[in-house]
Write an enzyme that holds these catalytic residues in place. Structure first.
Site, mmCIF file in Angstrom:
data_model
loop_
_atom_site.group_PDB
_atom_site.id
_atom_site.type_symbol
_atom_site.label_atom_id
_atom_site.label_comp_id
_atom_site.label_asym_id
_atom_site.label_seq_id
_atom_site.Cartn_x
_atom_site.Cartn_y
_atom_site.Cartn_z
ATOM 1 C CG ASP A 7 42.741 40.277 16.819
ATOM 2 O OD1 ASP A 7 42.737 40.404 15.572
ATOM 3 O OD2 ASP A 7 42.994 39.203 17.385
ATOM 4 C CD GLU A 67 45.571 41.166 12.615
ATOM 5 O OE1 GLU A 67 46.689 41.155 13.163
ATOM 6 O OE2 GLU A 67 44.795 40.200 12.629
ATOM 7 C CG ASP A 140 41.349 36.487 20.040
ATOM 8 O OD1 ASP A 140 41.152 36.434 18.820
ATOM 9 O OD2 ASP A 140 41.381 35.483 20.776
#
Length: 169
Positions: A7, A67, A140
């Site tokens: 992330d 992501e 996260d």
């Protein structure tokens, strides 16, 4: 199959390594790379790069899933996150690890079947998929694991590829 989920972030970059087997998922490692706010940007992205390289060297993932960059209202933050994402992509390329990216909607759908799932639903599914006793922190880190699971559930890797990797074919 070993998957490194990331992330991307400049202050907090979530990371998670999972193994997909024929019976489910096994967590191998999860944490966050944290860089301090007053550290020069070039030092922050170097820290992120070095840690991603370390994880690749240690766990030898078959894929790195991240992501996609979500551009909100803060352009300065988006550029910094984009630079962090760039060194993550560079590390994967230099180490010969395939890179895949997923939107938040794709991650939510892969884990919950619902593209508008909230943070708690996502965290509960990460905990459930990986058989963890509690939700990984910070958020996260849980997000990185969710991205890795999303990739594991992706049609890009079907059961045939997994069975070949495990030597069953």
């Amino acid at each position: 199959m070993i998957i490194l989920g990331v992330d991307p972030g400049i202050a907090i970059c979530g990371t998670g390594v999972i193994e997909k087997t024929s019976v489910g998922y096994k967590p191998l490692y999860y944490d966050s790379i944290i860089t301090k706010a007053h550290t020069p940007l070039e030092n922050r992205i170097e820290i992120i790069y070095n840690e991603i390289v370390r994880l690749i060297d240690e766990y030898r993932p078959d894929a790195l899933a991240a992501e996609e960059l979500f551009f909100n209202n803060n352009a300065k933050t988006a550029f910094a996150v984009g630079q962090a994402r760039g060194v993550i992509l560079l590390a994967a390329k230099q180490k010969g690890v395939s890179f895949f990216e997923y939107t938040p909607l794709q991650v939510k759908q892969a884990l919950t079947g619902y593209g508008r799932a909230d943070k708690q639903q996502m965290q509960h599914m990460v905990k459930s998929f990986l058989g963890l006793s509690e939700v990984p922190r910070p958020d996260d880190t849980a997000d990185a694991l969710a991205i890795a699971i999303c990739h594991g559930n992706s049609v890009k890797f079907n059961n045939l590829a997994l069975r070949m990797k495990e030597g069953k074919i």
